[in-house]
Write a protein that holds these residues in place. Sequence first.
Motif, PDB file in Angstrom:
ATOM      1  N   ALA A  98      -9.362   8.925 -11.074  1.00 52.08           N
ATOM      2  CA  ALA A  98      -8.161   8.403 -11.721  1.00 52.08           C
ATOM      3  C   ALA A  98      -7.126   7.990 -10.677  1.00 52.08           C
ATOM      4  O   ALA A  98      -6.522   6.913 -10.782  1.00 52.08           O
ATOM      5  CB  ALA A  98      -7.572   9.450 -12.669  1.00 52.08           C
ATOM      6  N   GLY A  99      -6.925   8.822  -9.668  1.00 52.36           N
ATOM      7  CA  GLY A  99      -5.990   8.477  -8.599  1.00 52.36           C
ATOM      8  C   GLY A  99      -6.420   7.223  -7.859  1.00 52.36           C
ATOM      9  O   GLY A  99      -5.581   6.373  -7.521  1.00 52.36           O
ATOM     10  N   LEU A 100      -7.714   7.076  -7.641  1.00 53.30           N
ATOM     11  CA  LEU A 100      -8.214   5.880  -6.964  1.00 53.30           C
ATOM     12  C   LEU A 100      -8.018   4.633  -7.821  1.00 53.30           C
ATOM     13  O   LEU A 100      -7.689   3.556  -7.308  1.00 53.30           O
ATOM     14  CB  LEU A 100      -9.693   6.055  -6.612  1.00 53.30           C
ATOM     15  N   LEU A 101      -8.204   4.759  -9.118  1.00 57.03           N
ATOM     16  CA  LEU A 101      -7.986   3.610  -9.997  1.00 57.03           C
ATOM     17  C   LEU A 101      -6.507   3.226 -10.040  1.00 57.03           C
ATOM     18  O   LEU A 101      -6.174   2.035 -10.077  1.00 57.03           O
ATOM     19  CB  LEU A 101      -8.528   3.903 -11.398  1.00 57.03           C
ATOM     20  N   ILE A 102      -5.627   4.208 -10.020  1.00 59.67           N
ATOM     21  CA  ILE A 102      -4.189   3.906  -9.950  1.00 59.67           C
ATOM     22  C   ILE A 102      -3.873   3.208  -8.636  1.00 59.67           C
ATOM     23  O   ILE A 102      -3.120   2.233  -8.602  1.00 59.67           O
ATOM     24  CB  ILE A 102      -3.358   5.193 -10.131  1.00 59.67           C
ATOM     25  N   LEU A 103      -4.475   3.685  -7.548  1.00 56.26           N
ATOM     26  CA  LEU A 103      -4.271   3.052  -6.245  1.00 56.26           C
ATOM     27  C   LEU A 103      -4.834   1.625  -6.246  1.00 56.26           C
ATOM     28  O   LEU A 103      -4.254   0.723  -5.632  1.00 56.26           O
ATOM     29  CB  LEU A 103      -4.923   3.897  -5.152  1.00 56.26           C
ATOM     30  N   THR A 104      -5.939   1.411  -6.951  1.00 58.38           N
ATOM     31  CA  THR A 104      -6.490   0.061  -7.091  1.00 58.38           C
ATOM     32  C   THR A 104      -5.463  -0.859  -7.735  1.00 58.38           C
ATOM     33  O   THR A 104      -5.281  -2.005  -7.313  1.00 58.38           O
ATOM     34  CB  THR A 104      -7.779   0.092  -7.946  1.00 58.38           C
ATOM     35  N   SER A 105      -4.778  -0.355  -8.716  1.00 58.87           N
ATOM     36  CA  SER A 105      -3.759  -1.151  -9.402  1.00 58.87           C
ATOM     37  C   SER A 105      -2.491  -1.309  -8.567  1.00 58.87           C
ATOM     38  O   SER A 105      -1.934  -2.400  -8.470  1.00 58.87           O
ATOM     39  CB  SER A 105      -3.411  -0.484 -10.735  1.00 58.87           C
ATOM     40  N   ALA A 106      -2.045  -0.221  -7.951  1.00 57.46           N
ATOM     41  CA  ALA A 106      -0.766  -0.223  -7.227  1.00 57.46           C
ATOM     42  C   ALA A 106      -0.829  -0.929  -5.881  1.00 57.46           C
ATOM     43  O   ALA A 106       0.161  -1.468  -5.408  1.00 57.46           O
ATOM     44  CB  ALA A 106      -0.287   1.217  -7.026  1.00 57.46           C
ATOM     45  N   GLY A 107      -1.987  -0.899  -5.236  1.00 57.53           N
ATOM     46  CA  GLY A 107      -2.094  -1.469  -3.901  1.00 57.53           C
ATOM     47  C   GLY A 107      -1.668  -0.477  -2.835  1.00 57.53           C
ATOM     48  O   GLY A 107      -1.391   0.687  -3.120  1.00 57.53           O
ATOM     49  N   ALA A 108      -1.603  -0.941  -1.617  1.00 57.38           N
ATOM     50  CA  ALA A 108      -1.411  -0.078  -0.458  1.00 57.38           C
ATOM     51  C   ALA A 108      -0.016   0.508  -0.358  1.00 57.38           C
ATOM     52  O   ALA A 108       0.165   1.604   0.157  1.00 57.38           O
ATOM     53  CB  ALA A 108      -1.733  -0.841   0.822  1.00 57.38           C
ATOM     54  N   GLY A 109       0.988  -0.209  -0.791  1.00 59.11           N
ATOM     55  CA  GLY A 109       2.352   0.302  -0.688  1.00 59.11           C
ATOM     56  C   GLY A 109       2.891   0.226   0.735  1.00 59.11           C
ATOM     57  O   GLY A 109       2.405  -0.525   1.586  1.00 59.11           O
ATOM     58  N   ALA A 110       3.916   1.049   0.972  1.00 60.79           N
ATOM     59  CA  ALA A 110       4.613   1.036   2.268  1.00 60.79           C
ATOM     60  C   ALA A 110       3.716   1.554   3.389  1.00 60.79           C
ATOM     61  O   ALA A 110       2.732   2.253   3.146  1.00 60.79           O
ATOM     62  CB  ALA A 110       5.872   1.890   2.169  1.00 60.79           C
ATOM     63  N   PHE A 111       4.094   1.222   4.604  1.00 56.80           N
ATOM     64  CA  PHE A 111       3.421   1.710   5.809  1.00 56.80           C
ATOM     65  C   PHE A 111       1.924   1.414   5.782  1.00 56.80           C
ATOM     66  O   PHE A 111       1.096   2.300   5.964  1.00 56.80           O
ATOM     67  CB  PHE A 111       3.665   3.209   6.001  1.00 56.80           C
ATOM     68  N   SER A 112       1.570   0.181   5.563  1.00 60.13           N
ATOM     69  CA  SER A 112       0.161  -0.185   5.454  1.00 60.13           C
ATOM     70  C   SER A 112      -0.097  -1.520   6.142  1.00 60.13           C
ATOM     71  O   SER A 112       0.805  -2.351   6.260  1.00 60.13           O
ATOM     72  CB  SER A 112      -0.238  -0.298   3.985  1.00 60.13           C
ATOM     73  N   LEU A 113      -1.338  -1.705   6.552  1.00 59.98           N
ATOM     74  CA  LEU A 113      -1.737  -3.008   7.090  1.00 59.98           C
ATOM     75  C   LEU A 113      -1.680  -4.075   6.009  1.00 59.98           C
ATOM     76  O   LEU A 113      -1.316  -5.222   6.289  1.00 59.98           O
ATOM     77  CB  LEU A 113      -3.140  -2.936   7.694  1.00 59.98           C
ATOM     78  N   ASP A 114      -2.043  -3.702   4.776  1.00 61.34           N
ATOM     79  CA  ASP A 114      -1.971  -4.681   3.690  1.00 61.34           C
ATOM     80  C   ASP A 114      -0.547  -5.197   3.521  1.00 61.34           C
ATOM     81  O   ASP A 114      -0.339  -6.397   3.336  1.00 61.34           O
ATOM     82  CB  ASP A 114      -2.456  -4.060   2.377  1.00 61.34           C
ATOM     83  N   ARG A 115       0.430  -4.326   3.582  1.00 61.95           N
ATOM     84  CA  ARG A 115       1.837  -4.749   3.445  1.00 61.95           C
ATOM     85  C   ARG A 115       2.210  -5.637   4.635  1.00 61.95           C
ATOM     86  O   ARG A 115       2.835  -6.664   4.483  1.00 61.95           O
ATOM     87  CB  ARG A 115       2.720  -3.510   3.367  1.00 61.95           C
ATOM     88  N   ARG A 116       1.790  -5.217   5.818  1.00 63.08           N
ATOM     89  CA  ARG A 116       2.115  -5.983   7.026  1.00 63.08           C
ATOM     90  C   ARG A 116       1.496  -7.380   6.997  1.00 63.08           C
ATOM     91  O   ARG A 116       2.076  -8.337   7.487  1.00 63.08           O
ATOM     92  CB  ARG A 116       1.646  -5.206   8.252  1.00 63.08           C
ATOM     93  N   LEU A 117       0.296  -7.463   6.396  1.00 65.02           N
ATOM     94  CA  LEU A 117      -0.403  -8.754   6.314  1.00 65.02           C
ATOM     95  C   LEU A 117      -0.115  -9.477   4.999  1.00 65.02           C
ATOM     96  O   LEU A 117      -0.791 -10.448   4.670  1.00 65.02           O
ATOM     97  CB  LEU A 117      -1.914  -8.523   6.461  1.00 65.02           C
ATOM     98  N   ASN A 118       0.867  -8.981   4.246  1.00 66.16           N
ATOM     99  CA  ASN A 118       1.292  -9.573   2.969  1.00 66.16           C
ATOM    100  C   ASN A 118       0.179  -9.637   1.938  1.00 66.16           C
ATOM    101  O   ASN A 118       0.033 -10.618   1.215  1.00 66.16           O
ATOM    102  CB  ASN A 118       1.896 -10.963   3.187  1.00 66.16           C
TER     103      ASN A 118
END
Length: 142
Positions: free
Chosen positions: A120-140
């Motif tokens: 369930a936590g992983l599915l929420i993370l799938t929806s929410a995305g990486a959030g702050a302090f992440s490479l995904d955020r840095r790479l938009n």
Amino acid sequence: MLNSFTQFVTTAANPAGRIILGIYFLLPGLMKFTQYDFHVEYMASHGMVFIPFFLILSGIMQVGGAFALFAGYQVRVVAFLLAGLTLVISLVMHDFWTMEAGLQRSHETQNFFKNMGIMAGLLILTSAGAGAFSLDRRLNRV
């Protein structure tokens, strides 16, 4: 005051969750390699087929997924894949419904439902995305 707290939680919760989930997958993933024979026996006791392939694949997915979560890299994809892995492991390895009542059934029931919470936590993370302090955020990519 409440607004500052809400902002802090909004910023910190996602990276904290990623790190905790990453640790959850890193340790068992490493143990699949350091305690290989134990895991082979455990998988065989559950009637698993192609054990070396699935054991190594799950170990790689867990270790690689953990590092991706730590870094916040491709979090939506990684979390979705780890949720799928968690579901498959739960259905195959924690099949409490096939066991007689007793300590082993109780243990496997607990593991199964714990894994559903992790999923369930992983599915929420799938929806929410990486959030702050992440490479995904840095790479938009968020």
